[in-house]
Design an enzyme around this catalytic site. Structure first.
Site, mmCIF file in Angstrom:
data_model
loop_
_atom_site.group_PDB
_atom_site.id
_atom_site.type_symbol
_atom_site.label_atom_id
_atom_site.label_comp_id
_atom_site.label_asym_id
_atom_site.label_seq_id
_atom_site.Cartn_x
_atom_site.Cartn_y
_atom_site.Cartn_z
ATOM 1 N N GLN A 10 0.839 -1.199 0.000
ATOM 2 C CA GLN A 10 0.000 0.000 0.000
ATOM 3 C C GLN A 10 0.870 1.244 0.000
ATOM 4 O O GLN A 10 1.846 1.342 0.750
ATOM 5 C CB GLN A 10 -0.919 -0.019 1.217
ATOM 6 C CG GLN A 10 -2.041 0.989 1.173
ATOM 7 C CD GLN A 10 -3.133 0.678 2.191
ATOM 8 O OE1 GLN A 10 -3.168 -0.414 2.762
ATOM 9 N NE2 GLN A 10 -4.030 1.610 2.413
ATOM 10 N N SER A 88 4.391 -5.781 3.262
ATOM 11 C CA SER A 88 3.041 -5.744 3.803
ATOM 12 C C SER A 88 2.064 -6.422 2.840
ATOM 13 O O SER A 88 2.123 -7.635 2.641
ATOM 14 C CB SER A 88 2.642 -4.296 4.110
ATOM 15 O OG SER A 88 1.428 -4.245 4.825
ATOM 16 N N LEU A 89 1.150 -5.668 2.211
ATOM 17 C CA LEU A 89 0.235 -6.261 1.242
ATOM 18 C C LEU A 89 0.980 -7.062 0.180
ATOM 19 O O LEU A 89 0.515 -8.119 -0.264
ATOM 20 C CB LEU A 89 -0.590 -5.160 0.557
ATOM 21 C CG LEU A 89 -1.355 -5.608 -0.692
ATOM 22 C CD1 LEU A 89 -2.520 -6.492 -0.314
ATOM 23 C CD2 LEU A 89 -1.779 -4.425 -1.524
ATOM 24 N N ARG A 113 -9.057 -8.797 4.088
ATOM 25 C CA ARG A 113 -8.064 -8.037 4.855
ATOM 26 C C ARG A 113 -8.297 -6.546 4.699
ATOM 27 O O ARG A 113 -8.282 -5.779 5.671
ATOM 28 C CB ARG A 113 -6.659 -8.424 4.377
ATOM 29 C CG ARG A 113 -5.489 -7.733 5.060
ATOM 30 C CD ARG A 113 -4.196 -8.216 4.406
ATOM 31 N NE ARG A 113 -2.983 -7.790 5.078
ATOM 32 C CZ ARG A 113 -2.286 -6.695 4.752
ATOM 33 N NH1 ARG A 113 -2.725 -5.910 3.780
ATOM 34 N NH2 ARG A 113 -1.168 -6.395 5.402
ATOM 35 N N HIS A 192 -0.228 -2.713 11.635
ATOM 36 C CA HIS A 192 1.006 -3.382 12.074
ATOM 37 C C HIS A 192 1.383 -2.976 13.502
ATOM 38 O O HIS A 192 2.554 -2.734 13.806
ATOM 39 C CB HIS A 192 2.160 -3.088 11.110
ATOM 40 C CG HIS A 192 1.899 -3.542 9.711
ATOM 41 N ND1 HIS A 192 1.751 -4.866 9.387
ATOM 42 C CD2 HIS A 192 1.732 -2.844 8.557
ATOM 43 C CE1 HIS A 192 1.506 -4.967 8.083
ATOM 44 N NE2 HIS A 192 1.484 -3.768 7.562
ATOM 45 N N GLN A 240 1.041 -10.722 11.041
ATOM 46 C CA GLN A 240 1.505 -9.574 10.256
ATOM 47 C C GLN A 240 0.703 -8.311 10.554
ATOM 48 O O GLN A 240 1.219 -7.205 10.495
ATOM 49 C CB GLN A 240 1.426 -9.903 8.759
ATOM 50 C CG GLN A 240 2.196 -8.930 7.874
ATOM 51 C CD GLN A 240 1.496 -8.681 6.552
ATOM 52 O OE1 GLN A 240 0.304 -8.359 6.526
ATOM 53 N NE2 GLN A 240 2.222 -8.837 5.467
#
Length: 291
Positions: A10, A88-89, A113, A192, A240
């Site tokens: 992202q 991340s993503l 998500r 996170h 995560q």
């Protein structure tokens, strides 16, 4: 020579992304629109009312565009990767590329998500420059600022912090007083970090409804900076959400495998710039020290 394929997360989205890919993959594009319930190609092309910046839309859009870039790369039989690494993503695109799940499963996971993360609120994130974690802790202790989590270790020069809004405002004031540079991120919640625990619980329950395959190529986990354990994928993807993205550790793990690491980023240059900075700050290991 170790070769890694990198996937951005992202923040890498932009209006017009995927315009060159959607016409070449009409079936997958229509399928994604059916799963998501909206015209993904039109959303990426026009970005009406700036919705592409909303987590609910950003994450599925990036996942699909990154996936199509990956399929295009494979179609042209480009060099096979020894490792996959996503920020991340981007970790979901890495797992897709490694065969842990198929396109439909990955899209449904990312859509859920994104929905859960978009619904979270009451906090935000900030990138902090040129201040090691120990120094940040000193500054926050001096100003009685508690409740700040480190949400990302992007490079040695950049950390990301997350906290509820009032805590983050106090953290900004403390950083400003000490001349530390920072930049608030355009996100709706403290991703996170410990504050995403309710999201983690619901997402892990959703994850248990799917079956995952053993990746054919190692995928480095954001939470550990080491390859995913196939038998612990559900726990790792849930973790995560509440743990920092250990990008620096992940890249250093690969540099430990091969100091001459070669890499390519899918769809842009955002994360490979971070890799270059980490490499510059990493001492070259001798043969003896690597052994």
């Amino acid at each position: 020579m170790v070769f890694a394929l990198l996937f951005p997360g992202q923040g890498a989205q932009f209006r017009g992304m995927g315009n060159d890919l959607f016409p070449r993959y009409p079936g997958l594009t229509r399928f994604a629109a059916d799963v998501l319930g909206y015209d993904l190609a039109a959303l990426c092309r026009d970005d009406p009312d700036g919705v592409l910046a909303r987590t609910r839309y950003t994450q599925p859009a990036l996942f699909v565009v990154n996936a199509l870039h990956t399929f295009e790369r494979e179609h042209h039989e480009r060099r096979r990767a020894d490792y996959y690494l996503g920020h991340s993503l981007g970790e979901y695109n890495a797992l897709l590329a490694a065969g842990a799940f198929d396109f439909e499963t990955g899209l449904r996971l990312v859509a859920k998500r994104a929905e859960l993360m978009d619904a979270a609120s009451g906090g935000a994130m900030t990138a902090v420059m040129d201040a090691p974690e120990a120094r940040l802790r000193e500054i926050f202790a001096e100003h009685d600022v508690s409740g700040v989590d480190v949400a990302g270790y992007n490079t040695d020069q950049q950390l990301v912090i997350a906290a509820p809004d009032e805590v983050l405002r106090a953290a900004h004031a403390a950083l400003q007083e000490h001349g530390v540079r920072f930049a608030p991120l355009r996100v709706s919640a403290p991703f996170h970090s410990r504050y995403m625990a309710p999201v983690r619980a619901e997402f892990e329950e959703f994850l248990r409804g799917f079956t995952f395959d053993v990746p054919h190529t190692p995928v480095i986990a954001n939470t550990t900076g080491r390859p995913h354990r196939p038998d612990a994928l559900v726990a790792a993807l849930g973790e995560q959400l509440v743990s920092p993205v250990r990008w620096t550790d992940s890249v250093r793990h690969l540099l430990g495998e091969d100091p001459d690491l070669e890499y390519e980023e899918i769809g842009g240059q955002a994360v490979q710039r971070m890799v270059a900075r980490i490499r510059q700050a990493t001492p070259v290991a001798t043969t003896e020290s690597r052994e």
